[in-house]
Design a protein around this motif. Structure first.
Motif, PDB file in Angstrom:
ATOM      1  N   PHE A  15       6.705   5.748 -13.713  1.00  0.00           N
ATOM      2  CA  PHE A  15       7.128   5.080 -12.482  1.00  0.00           C
ATOM      3  C   PHE A  15       6.666   3.629 -12.460  1.00  0.00           C
ATOM      4  CE2 PHE A  15       5.551   4.027  -8.136  1.00  0.00           C
ATOM      5  CZ  PHE A  15       6.772   3.847  -7.507  1.00  0.00           C
ATOM      6  N   LEU A  16       5.439   3.370 -12.868  1.00  0.00           N
ATOM      7  CA  LEU A  16       4.920   1.999 -12.912  1.00  0.00           C
ATOM      8  C   LEU A  16       5.663   1.163 -13.951  1.00  0.00           C
ATOM      9  CD1 LEU A  16       1.060   2.660 -12.639  1.00  0.00           C
ATOM     10  CD2 LEU A  16       2.647   2.024 -10.814  1.00  0.00           C
ATOM     11  N   GLN A  17       5.935   1.748 -15.107  1.00  0.00           N
ATOM     12  CA  GLN A  17       6.677   1.019 -16.132  1.00  0.00           C
ATOM     13  C   GLN A  17       8.090   0.696 -15.670  1.00  0.00           C
ATOM     14  OE1 GLN A  17       6.441   3.567 -19.568  1.00  0.00           O
ATOM     15  NE2 GLN A  17       4.260   3.189 -19.902  1.00  0.00           N
ATOM     16  N   TRP A  18       8.719   1.646 -14.993  1.00  0.00           N
ATOM     17  CA  TRP A  18      10.073   1.415 -14.483  1.00  0.00           C
ATOM     18  C   TRP A  18      10.082   0.297 -13.444  1.00  0.00           C
ATOM     19  CZ3 TRP A  18      11.499   2.634  -9.324  1.00  0.00           C
ATOM     20  CH2 TRP A  18      12.852   2.448  -9.032  1.00  0.00           C
ATOM     21  N   ARG A  19       9.100   0.251 -12.575  1.00  0.00           N
ATOM     22  CA  ARG A  19       9.042  -0.802 -11.558  1.00  0.00           C
ATOM     23  C   ARG A  19       8.859  -2.174 -12.203  1.00  0.00           C
ATOM     24  NH1 ARG A  19       8.440   0.992  -6.266  1.00  0.00           N
ATOM     25  NH2 ARG A  19       7.889  -1.143  -5.662  1.00  0.00           N
ATOM     26  N   GLU A  20       8.052  -2.226 -13.237  1.00  0.00           N
ATOM     27  CA  GLU A  20       7.820  -3.508 -13.900  1.00  0.00           C
ATOM     28  C   GLU A  20       9.067  -3.970 -14.663  1.00  0.00           C
ATOM     29  OE1 GLU A  20       4.679  -5.528 -17.090  1.00  0.00           O
ATOM     30  OE2 GLU A  20       4.557  -3.406 -16.574  1.00  0.00           O
ATOM     31  N   GLN A  21       9.734  -3.061 -15.345  1.00  0.00           N
ATOM     32  CA  GLN A  21      10.899  -3.435 -16.139  1.00  0.00           C
ATOM     33  C   GLN A  21      12.085  -3.855 -15.269  1.00  0.00           C
ATOM     34  OE1 GLN A  21      11.626  -0.011 -18.582  1.00  0.00           O
ATOM     35  NE2 GLN A  21       9.793  -0.312 -19.840  1.00  0.00           N
ATOM     36  N   ASN A  22      12.215  -3.270 -14.091  1.00  0.00           N
ATOM     37  CA  ASN A  22      13.354  -3.553 -13.217  1.00  0.00           C
ATOM     38  C   ASN A  22      12.991  -4.457 -12.043  1.00  0.00           C
ATOM     39  OD1 ASN A  22      15.683  -1.505 -14.163  1.00  0.00           O
ATOM     40  ND2 ASN A  22      13.709  -0.460 -14.319  1.00  0.00           N
ATOM     41  N   GLU A  23      11.766  -4.989 -12.025  1.00  0.00           N
ATOM     42  CA  GLU A  23      11.327  -5.911 -10.975  1.00  0.00           C
ATOM     43  C   GLU A  23      11.569  -5.321  -9.581  1.00  0.00           C
ATOM     44  OE1 GLU A  23      13.267  -9.604 -11.646  1.00  0.00           O
ATOM     45  OE2 GLU A  23      12.249 -10.000 -13.545  1.00  0.00           O
ATOM     46  N   PRO A  62       0.816  -1.228   0.000  1.00  0.00           N
ATOM     47  CA  PRO A  62       0.000   0.000   0.000  1.00  0.00           C
ATOM     48  C   PRO A  62       0.844   1.272   0.000  1.00  0.00           C
ATOM     49  CG  PRO A  62       0.006  -1.030   2.166  1.00  0.00           C
ATOM     50  CD  PRO A  62       0.674  -1.993   1.247  1.00  0.00           C
ATOM     51  N   ASP A  63       2.083   1.200   0.507  1.00  0.00           N
ATOM     52  CA  ASP A  63       2.923   2.394   0.506  1.00  0.00           C
ATOM     53  C   ASP A  63       3.355   2.790  -0.898  1.00  0.00           C
ATOM     54  OD1 ASP A  63       4.327  -0.169   0.923  1.00  0.00           O
ATOM     55  OD2 ASP A  63       6.122   1.027   0.606  1.00  0.00           O
ATOM     56  N   VAL A  64       3.333   1.838  -1.828  1.00  0.00           N
ATOM     57  CA  VAL A  64       3.758   2.106  -3.203  1.00  0.00           C
ATOM     58  C   VAL A  64       2.575   2.508  -4.075  1.00  0.00           C
ATOM     59  CG1 VAL A  64       4.865   1.145  -5.258  1.00  0.00           C
ATOM     60  CG2 VAL A  64       5.673   0.496  -2.969  1.00  0.00           C
ATOM     61  N   TYR A 100      11.785   8.814  -9.713  1.00  0.00           N
ATOM     62  CA  TYR A 100      10.866   7.779  -9.236  1.00  0.00           C
ATOM     63  C   TYR A 100      10.597   7.829  -7.741  1.00  0.00           C
ATOM     64  CZ  TYR A 100      12.115   6.056 -13.840  1.00  0.00           C
ATOM     65  OH  TYR A 100      12.332   5.970 -15.183  1.00  0.00           O
ATOM     66  N   TYR A 101      11.252   8.733  -7.016  1.00  0.00           N
ATOM     67  CA  TYR A 101      10.963   8.910  -5.592  1.00  0.00           C
ATOM     68  C   TYR A 101      10.849  10.397  -5.283  1.00  0.00           C
ATOM     69  CZ  TYR A 101      12.259   3.999  -5.264  1.00  0.00           C
ATOM     70  OH  TYR A 101      12.313   2.636  -5.441  1.00  0.00           O
ATOM     71  N   PRO A 102       9.874  11.067  -5.883  1.00  0.00           N
ATOM     72  CA  PRO A 102       9.756  12.514  -5.696  1.00  0.00           C
ATOM     73  C   PRO A 102       9.197  12.863  -4.313  1.00  0.00           C
ATOM     74  CG  PRO A 102       7.917  11.726  -6.999  1.00  0.00           C
ATOM     75  CD  PRO A 102       8.826  10.538  -6.779  1.00  0.00           C
ATOM     76  N   GLU A 103       9.507  14.063  -3.893  1.00  0.00           N
ATOM     77  CA  GLU A 103       8.992  14.623  -2.641  1.00  0.00           C
ATOM     78  C   GLU A 103       9.235  13.696  -1.452  1.00  0.00           C
ATOM     79  OE1 GLU A 103       7.763  17.829  -2.269  1.00  0.00           O
ATOM     80  OE2 GLU A 103       8.687  17.850  -4.251  1.00  0.00           O
ATOM     81  N   THR A 104      10.413  13.061  -1.435  1.00  0.00           N
ATOM     82  CA  THR A 104      10.804  12.272  -0.268  1.00  0.00           C
ATOM     83  C   THR A 104      11.371  13.174   0.815  1.00  0.00           C
ATOM     84  OG1 THR A 104      11.306  10.395  -1.715  1.00  0.00           O
ATOM     85  CG2 THR A 104      12.202  10.327   0.516  1.00  0.00           C
ATOM     86  N   THR A 105      12.183  14.140   0.422  1.00  0.00           N
ATOM     87  CA  THR A 105      12.825  15.046   1.371  1.00  0.00           C
ATOM     88  C   THR A 105      12.154  16.414   1.345  1.00  0.00           C
ATOM     89  OG1 THR A 105      14.445  15.763  -0.285  1.00  0.00           O
ATOM     90  CG2 THR A 105      15.016  13.866   1.086  1.00  0.00           C
TER      91      THR A 105
END
Length: 416
Positions: free
Chosen positions: A207-215, A177-179, A359-364
């Protein structure tokens, strides 16, 4: 007499035809009214036809045959080597015009509209269309700073309805759920200051495509196997971690007091940048026969780290009902130019920063720089071209502080 009159008639006809032919030839030589406009090259026309925009309507599928026929005509003209026509027809098909092609077209001096005007008009049209539809519900309205941001988040979900449906069909939103939550969508929405819904949806789609391509979900499973710690179990990732000393104890600690009425919560993390062994990790990555670490292992470590951070931020956001961010305290004690070799900058740091910023915006929320050395100006010129403007705006230099990073965390006011 009749024969003489007929001869005169033929002579006059011939002269008239000759005059008309000369006039027609001269007219053909004259440029047409709109021939002063610079002609588009065949490659430029093909670029407009080859790439569809992200939000392609289903009705535009009917224009596929027309686009194909136009493409064949352009290619046929190129192959046969016919002379370039000084007059051309601009084929306006919105679903086939690329952003680069549109920007180059609007930049021409004779074009009556600017690229900014067209983009603004398109944005207004999209907003009016989205406002006319029934917006989906969201589960993090408590994190939105205004009603406008809440509506924008709903519009973003509407644009991503097909992708979100695929996520719910395989229950990824329940597994991670965090993703795949609305809270992560909100971070992508806040990446741009203007809160452009269309751009935010496209970023999340990438972001979703990148997660799928890089597992990436397999790395996310590793985070749960480590019970939420920031130390990976894989040997190669542990090797990478040994080159980058960091402290996330303050992120793990529970928070007792919150500022009432604030919409965000901040947790500090200490990065001992001056002790980063960038030279050693670069040599291992670039070694031809290296069996220890590759670039993929290096990037996977940072994926593991950011997945762990976002899991913790998500849990604390739900716990306190406030959006949680990370403040990075970067201690530059001992920093040297040897840590910024050209190989590290181009081969290692560039893909690393591009990945984390995209792919990790607004973390900081803030990046505090402690103990900047004399070479900080040189290091700043090397690093800033790889940073986005949003990341640069978050950096704060702390020059009048001689204590340690832990002491700075203890005395700093994190909710300023």
């Amino acid at each position: 007499m009749a024969h003489s009159g007929l001869s005169k008639f033929y002579v006059l006809s011939f002269i008239a035809q000759l005059i008309c032919g000369v006039l027609a030839f001269q007219v053909r030589l004259q440029p047409k009214a709109n021939s002063l406009k610079p002609p588009l090259t065949n490659q430029h026309k093909l670029n407009k036809l080859n790439t569809p925009t992200a939000l392609r309507s289903e009705k535009n599928d009917l224009n596929d045959e027309r686009a194909r026929s136009t493409r064949r005509r352009i290619l046929r003209t190129t192959r046969t080597g016919r002379r370039r026509r000084r007059r051309y027809t601009f084929i306006h098909q919105e679903s086939y015009v690329t952003a680069a092609g549109a920007e180059s077209l609007f930049s021409l001096s004779w074009w009556p509209f600017s690229y900014e005007m067209a983009t603004k008009s398109s944005t207004i049209h999209n907003e009016q269309y989205l406002n006319s539809l029934d917006l989906p519900s969201i589960d993090c309205s408590w994190a939105c700073v205004s009603n406008t941001e809440q509506i924008q988040l709903q519009q973003m979900k509407l644009l991503l309805r097909s992708e979100l449906k695929m996520i719910t069909d395989v229950n990824l939103h329940e597994k991670h759920p965090d993703v795949y939550s609305d809270l992560r969508l909100l971070r992508f929405l806040r990446k741009s200051k203007d809160r452009d819904v269309t751009s935010a949806a496209e970023r999340y789609r990438s972001f979703l495509q990148w997660r799928e391509q890089n597992e990436v979900d397999s790395i996310r499973d590793m985070v749960e196997d480590c019970n939420g710690s920031f130390t990976p179990t894989a040997v190669r990732l542990q090797t990478v971690a040994s080159h980058f000393p960091m402290n996330f104890d303050y992120l793990v600690q529970e928070t007792d007091e919150l500022n009432e009425g604030d919409k965000s919560l901040v947790k500090p993390a200490i990065l001992n940048v001056g002790e980063f062994d960038t030279r050693g990790i670069t040599e291992k990555i670039l070694a031809s026969n290296s069996d220890d670490v590759e670039l993929e292992d290096f990037l996977n470590y940072w994926i593991f780290l950011y997945e762990s951070i976002h899991l913790r931020l998500y849990q604390q956001s739900l716990q306190f009902g406030q959006m949680t961010f990370l403040d990075e305290v970067c201690d530059l004690s001992g920093l040297s130019l040897q840590q910024f070799s050209p190989s590290f900058g181009t081969k290692v740091m560039s893909p690393w920063l591009k990945m984390t910023q995209a792919y990790y915006p607004e973390t900081t929320r803030r990046i505090y720089i402690l103990h900047p050395p004399a070479i900080i100006k040189v290091a700043w010129k090397l690093v800033t071209p790889l940073l986005s403007q949003g990341t640069i705006d978050k950096i704060r230099f702390v020059r009048k502080f001689d204590g340690s990073a832990n002491e700075f965390v203890e005395i700093a006011s994190w909710l300023d």
